[in-house]
Design a protein around this motif. Structure first.
Motif, PDB file in Angstrom:
ATOM      1  N   VAL A 179       0.825  -1.110  -0.019  1.00 31.48           N
ATOM      2  CA  VAL A 179      -0.084  -0.183   0.050  1.00 31.48           C
ATOM      3  C   VAL A 179       1.066   1.208  -0.032  1.00 31.48           C
ATOM      4  O   VAL A 179       1.792   1.511   1.051  1.00 31.48           O
ATOM      5  CB  VAL A 179      -1.010  -0.180   1.386  1.00 31.48           C
ATOM      6  N   ASP A 180       0.911   1.854  -1.041  1.00 30.77           N
ATOM      7  CA  ASP A 180       1.909   3.060  -1.229  1.00 30.77           C
ATOM      8  C   ASP A 180       1.070   4.455  -0.805  1.00 30.77           C
ATOM      9  O   ASP A 180       0.581   5.058  -1.647  1.00 30.77           O
ATOM     10  CB  ASP A 180       2.466   3.148  -2.898  1.00 30.77           C
ATOM     11  N   GLY A 181       1.123   4.479   0.504  1.00 26.66           N
ATOM     12  CA  GLY A 181       0.694   5.868   1.094  1.00 26.66           C
ATOM     13  C   GLY A 181      -0.120   5.503   2.410  1.00 26.66           C
ATOM     14  O   GLY A 181      -1.452   5.060   2.042  1.00 26.66           O
ATOM     15  N   ALA A 182       0.156   5.991   3.328  1.00 20.55           N
ATOM     16  CA  ALA A 182      -0.470   5.963   4.810  1.00 20.55           C
ATOM     17  C   ALA A 182      -1.610   7.120   4.864  1.00 20.55           C
ATOM     18  O   ALA A 182      -1.530   7.731   5.733  1.00 20.55           O
ATOM     19  CB  ALA A 182       0.521   5.659   5.701  1.00 20.55           C
ATOM     20  N   THR A 183      -2.491   7.094   3.869  1.00 18.95           N
ATOM     21  CA  THR A 183      -3.254   8.157   3.851  1.00 18.95           C
ATOM     22  C   THR A 183      -4.650   7.599   4.431  1.00 18.95           C
ATOM     23  O   THR A 183      -4.729   6.744   5.016  1.00 18.95           O
ATOM     24  CB  THR A 183      -4.030   8.400   2.243  1.00 18.95           C
ATOM     25  N   LEU A 207      -5.083   6.041  11.155  1.00 15.78           N
ATOM     26  CA  LEU A 207      -4.200   6.843  11.887  1.00 15.78           C
ATOM     27  C   LEU A 207      -5.264   7.621  13.138  1.00 15.78           C
ATOM     28  O   LEU A 207      -6.311   7.790  12.752  1.00 15.78           O
ATOM     29  CB  LEU A 207      -3.239   7.927  11.181  1.00 15.78           C
ATOM     30  N   THR A 208      -4.609   7.908  14.206  1.00 13.75           N
ATOM     31  CA  THR A 208      -5.330   8.484  15.337  1.00 13.75           C
ATOM     32  C   THR A 208      -4.998   9.810  15.559  1.00 13.75           C
ATOM     33  O   THR A 208      -3.717  10.024  15.009  1.00 13.75           O
ATOM     34  CB  THR A 208      -5.369   7.421  16.281  1.00 13.75           C
ATOM     35  N   ALA A 209      -5.443  10.574  16.286  1.00 16.39           N
ATOM     36  CA  ALA A 209      -5.064  11.961  16.823  1.00 16.39           C
ATOM     37  C   ALA A 209      -3.854  11.729  17.522  1.00 16.39           C
ATOM     38  O   ALA A 209      -2.967  12.512  17.442  1.00 16.39           O
ATOM     39  CB  ALA A 209      -6.206  12.564  17.530  1.00 16.39           C
ATOM     40  N   ASP A 210      -3.595  10.595  18.144  1.00 19.12           N
ATOM     41  CA  ASP A 210      -2.263  10.511  19.111  1.00 19.12           C
ATOM     42  C   ASP A 210      -1.150  10.307  18.213  1.00 19.12           C
ATOM     43  O   ASP A 210      -0.069  10.335  18.665  1.00 19.12           O
ATOM     44  CB  ASP A 210      -2.506   9.260  20.121  1.00 19.12           C
ATOM     45  N   ASP A 211      -1.335   9.944  16.965  1.00 25.40           N
ATOM     46  CA  ASP A 211      -0.318   9.564  16.042  1.00 25.40           C
ATOM     47  C   ASP A 211       0.473  10.778  15.639  1.00 25.40           C
ATOM     48  O   ASP A 211       1.394  10.935  14.791  1.00 25.40           O
ATOM     49  CB  ASP A 211      -0.709   8.962  14.819  1.00 25.40           C
ATOM     50  N   GLU A 212      -0.234  11.821  15.810  1.00 24.63           N
ATOM     51  CA  GLU A 212       0.395  13.274  15.265  1.00 24.63           C
ATOM     52  C   GLU A 212       1.897  13.461  15.339  1.00 24.63           C
ATOM     53  O   GLU A 212       2.002  13.382  16.598  1.00 24.63           O
ATOM     54  CB  GLU A 212      -0.505  14.474  15.524  1.00 24.63           C
ATOM     55  N   GLY A 213       2.581  13.784  14.330  1.00 21.51           N
ATOM     56  CA  GLY A 213       4.023  14.093  14.590  1.00 21.51           C
ATOM     57  C   GLY A 213       4.853  12.667  14.285  1.00 21.51           C
ATOM     58  O   GLY A 213       6.106  12.892  14.562  1.00 21.51           O
ATOM     59  N   ARG A 214       4.295  11.556  14.418  1.00 25.96           N
ATOM     60  CA  ARG A 214       4.903  10.210  14.192  1.00 25.96           C
ATOM     61  C   ARG A 214       4.937  10.044  12.608  1.00 25.96           C
ATOM     62  O   ARG A 214       4.404  10.414  11.964  1.00 25.96           O
ATOM     63  CB  ARG A 214       4.113   9.056  14.964  1.00 25.96           C
ATOM     64  N   PRO A 215       6.217   9.143  12.581  1.00 23.20           N
ATOM     65  CA  PRO A 215       6.345   8.708  11.010  1.00 23.20           C
ATOM     66  C   PRO A 215       4.999   7.972  10.660  1.00 23.20           C
ATOM     67  O   PRO A 215       4.454   7.085  11.212  1.00 23.20           O
ATOM     68  CB  PRO A 215       7.504   7.765  11.084  1.00 23.20           C
ATOM     69  N   ARG A 216       4.592   8.193   9.494  1.00 22.59           N
ATOM     70  CA  ARG A 216       3.258   7.596   8.969  1.00 22.59           C
ATOM     71  C   ARG A 216       3.344   6.180   8.902  1.00 22.59           C
ATOM     72  O   ARG A 216       2.438   5.502   9.086  1.00 22.59           O
ATOM     73  CB  ARG A 216       2.764   8.166   7.591  1.00 22.59           C
ATOM     74  N   ALA A 217       4.380   5.740   8.326  1.00 27.78           N
ATOM     75  CA  ALA A 217       4.561   4.318   8.145  1.00 27.78           C
ATOM     76  C   ALA A 217       4.621   3.520   9.483  1.00 27.78           C
ATOM     77  O   ALA A 217       3.955   2.521   9.694  1.00 27.78           O
ATOM     78  CB  ALA A 217       5.943   3.895   7.477  1.00 27.78           C
ATOM     79  N   LEU A 218       5.173   3.962  10.349  1.00 31.15           N
ATOM     80  CA  LEU A 218       5.068   3.574  11.790  1.00 31.15           C
ATOM     81  C   LEU A 218       3.721   3.262  12.483  1.00 31.15           C
ATOM     82  O   LEU A 218       3.251   2.482  12.854  1.00 31.15           O
ATOM     83  CB  LEU A 218       6.183   4.007  12.727  1.00 31.15           C
ATOM     84  N   ALA A 219       3.027   4.625  12.436  1.00 27.18           N
ATOM     85  CA  ALA A 219       1.666   4.769  12.860  1.00 27.18           C
ATOM     86  C   ALA A 219       0.644   3.719  11.798  1.00 27.18           C
ATOM     87  O   ALA A 219      -0.199   3.162  12.653  1.00 27.18           O
ATOM     88  CB  ALA A 219       1.224   6.129  12.463  1.00 27.18           C
ATOM     89  N   ALA A 220       0.932   3.756  10.578  1.00 24.90           N
ATOM     90  CA  ALA A 220       0.111   2.945   9.945  1.00 24.90           C
ATOM     91  C   ALA A 220       0.250   1.201  10.382  1.00 24.90           C
ATOM     92  O   ALA A 220      -0.766   0.480  10.328  1.00 24.90           O
ATOM     93  CB  ALA A 220       0.450   2.954   8.419  1.00 24.90           C
ATOM     94  N   ALA A 221       1.381   1.080  10.567  1.00 23.41           N
ATOM     95  CA  ALA A 221       1.863  -0.395  11.036  1.00 23.41           C
ATOM     96  C   ALA A 221       1.143  -0.701  12.384  1.00 23.41           C
ATOM     97  O   ALA A 221       0.549  -1.768  12.486  1.00 23.41           O
ATOM     98  CB  ALA A 221       3.317  -0.576  11.018  1.00 23.41           C
TER      99      ALA A 221
END
Length: 386
Positions: free
Chosen positions: A147-151, A187-201
């Protein structure tokens, strides 16, 4: 409702599927009626079966977990004093009503270890094994999807695919989560500022703790790549990475959800075909596309639009992996527009000026509407003066 044949009344033992592994989903209602009757399903539909007489059949039916062959089920029922012919007649009636699912033993071998994995598989398997191909669950487990893009579409899509049995789901993204990226199932509000790939995982692991999210080895081509950035399909740098394998567009552009085209290189029209059709309708398109892909687009789309787009895309991915007929997005897009969000089909045939080789092998998706010709100005879009 259907009333199965009682013992000795049209039950041909020679037609019994001896090696079938019947599964009756645990959520299927078994309701006691008048006398010795039991209604299986059909509470809110017309696919129910009335068992008359039922006797001790409910206990047998509740034990249909797909792990035993019909021969074994019948033998156990006979040991408990039930007429095996009654069991066969009931199972045949449930099959005809599409209430019973026959599993492939290899699908069961592919179920993960532990009670949580077994419980998840019991919910997913009835839908997964409707494909005519055998061992669908096992095939999903051996598949790899990028999946190309943690949108707001890509992350829920990755979670749905993992929960649906896809063995390896890789979410590729180098950005950082913003507040606007948060979405139900993603993704959640708590993920703000984290790398998208890690938050998506983490979002994928919330639905499947055992998910395999490792990046593919260099040079490995996934079974399918899903492009979820708004204009990735028009970006030669991004879209070009999928040229060695099948790829699907699944995104929200502005407020419109887009799923497709699903591109099988050399067999279907490609992303460049669609861009050439756009250019034919508007000579400015290359210049416009360059501006659209020059920078990352901000998050967009309502929650309902994003989730519906992700679900439509998941269905196309699974249809492709399962080999369950031709996915509708081969050479086409499905668009969902607010406020009704009713899916509309738009075809993108192979373009004669494209060198993708699909002109002689273009796959035409079955049925559907054609609300606008390729690249045409969408209905309702006004044109201002020069």
């Amino acid at each position: 409702m259907e009333n199965p044949a009682s013992p000795g009344r049209g039950c041909d033992a020679a037609s019994v599927i001896e090696n079938a592994h019947p599964l009756l989903p645990a959520a299927t209602p078994l309701l006691h009626g008048d006398g010795d009757t039991v209604q299986v399903g059909g509470v809110d539909s017309t696919d129910g079966v009335l068992l008359d007489p039922a006797g001790d059949l409910p206990a047998v039916l509740r034990g249909l977990d797909g792990r035993r062959s019909q021969r074994a089920v019948r033998a156990e029922a006979a040991g408990a004093g039930l007429d095996p012919r009654l069991v066969d007649a009931a199972l045949d009636a449930l099959r005809r009503a599409d209430l019973l699912t026959d599993l492939d033993p290899t699908d069961l071998l592919a179920v993960g270890a532990g009670p949580a994995a077994v419980a998840r598989a019991a919910v997913e398997l009835p839908a997964a094994v409707r494909s005519p191909r055998s061992a669908v669950w096992r095939a999903r487990g051996l598949s790899a999807v990028v999946v190309d893009g943690a949108t707001r579409v890509g992350t829920p899509l990755a979670a749905v695919l993992s929960a649906s049995g896809v063995g390896r789901v890789v979410v590729r993204d180098t950005g950082v989560v913003t507040a606007a990226d948060a979405v139900v199932g993603g993704l959640t509000a708590d993920d703000e500022g984290r790398p998208r790939a890690l938050a998506a995982a983490d979002a994928v692991r919330r639905v499947n703790p055992a998910a395999d999210l490792r990046a593919l080895p260099p040079g490995t081509v996934p079974d399918l790549t899903v492009l979820t950035r708004p204009w990735a399909a028009s970006d030669p740098v991004v879209a070009g990475r999928a040229d060695d394998g099948a790829h699907l567009v699944a995104t929200v552009r502005g407020e419109i959800g887009i799923v497709g085209p699903l591109v099988v290189p050399g067999a279907t029209s490609c992303l460049r075909c669609a861009d050439l059709h756009r250019r034919d309708c508007d000579s400015r398109w290359p210049r416009l596309a360059a501006q659209l892909t020059a920078a990352e687009a901000p998050a967009s789309g309502s929650t309902a639009t994003c989730l519906l787009t992700a679900l439509l895309a998941a269905n196309q991915v699974l249809a492709y992996l399962d080999g369950a007929g031709a996915p509708v997005t081969l050479g086409a897009t499905v668009e969902v527009r607010p406020p009704d969000l009713v899916p509309r089909l738009r075809r993108w045939p192979a373009h004669p000026s494209c060198g993708c080789g699909a002109m002689d092998a273009d796959v035409v998706p079955p049925g559907g509407d054609d609300p606008a010709p390729p690249g045409a100005t969408p209905s309702g879009q006004a044109t201002m003066g020069r």
